[in-house]
Design a protein around this motif. Structure first.
Motif, PDB file in Angstrom:
ATOM      1  N   GLU A  50       0.837  -1.189   0.000  1.00  0.00           N
ATOM      2  CA  GLU A  50       0.000   0.000   0.000  1.00  0.00           C
ATOM      3  C   GLU A  50       0.874   1.241   0.000  1.00  0.00           C
ATOM      4  OE1 GLU A  50      -3.411   1.847   2.836  1.00  0.00           O
ATOM      5  OE2 GLU A  50      -3.392  -0.315   2.541  1.00  0.00           O
ATOM      6  N   GLU A  65      -0.027  13.437   1.421  1.00  0.00           N
ATOM      7  CA  GLU A  65      -0.119  14.535   2.372  1.00  0.00           C
ATOM      8  C   GLU A  65      -1.292  15.423   1.988  1.00  0.00           C
ATOM      9  OE1 GLU A  65       3.321  16.530   3.967  1.00  0.00           O
ATOM     10  OE2 GLU A  65       4.576  15.157   2.831  1.00  0.00           O
ATOM     11  N   PRO A 107       0.106   7.304   2.656  1.00  0.00           N
ATOM     12  CA  PRO A 107      -0.993   8.247   2.438  1.00  0.00           C
ATOM     13  C   PRO A 107      -0.460   9.569   1.889  1.00  0.00           C
ATOM     14  CG  PRO A 107      -0.546   7.985   4.776  1.00  0.00           C
ATOM     15  CD  PRO A 107       0.297   6.989   4.051  1.00  0.00           C
TER      16      PRO A 107
END
Length: 111
Positions: A35, A40, A38
């Protein structure tokens, strides 16, 4: 008494067993999904516009942040995090420097 097995070995220690070969097991991996980290996200602007002063081609904007007042103009950097890029359509244009993304701050009270 001496046994037939110990006759060839004066200390009576039996010989080590022969090594046993074990076929290695190879696991098949068809696909591995990693994965991504994330993305920003732009933080909310910590300012509100308290006033704008325009004089010809020059302008100053008064920003308010937690009771602190700042006066800025185009090209200035605030807290090393925001660059003041200009005024456009009743909005102050700021660039959040860590991500290089622009944010707009209304210059009127119509939030």
């Amino acid at each position: 008494m001496l046994s037939a097995q110990s006759l060839g070995n004066p200390f009576g220690v039996p010989d080590a067993p022969a090594p046993v070969y074990v076929e290695p097991v190879v696991a098949e991996v068809s696909e591995v999904y990693i994965e991504p980290p994330p993305a920003e996200v732009l933080p909310p602007l910590p300012f509100r516009v308290a006033g704008v002063l325009e004089s010809g081609r020059r302008w100053l904007v008064q920003l308010e942040r937690s009771g602190e007042n700042l006066v800025v103009e185009k090209g200035e950097t605030v807290d090393g995090m925001y660059r003041v890029d200009g005024l456009r359509d009743d909005q102050l244009v700021l660039t959040y420097l860590p991500l290089g993304q622009q944010q707009m701050l209304p210059t009127s009270a119509e939030e």
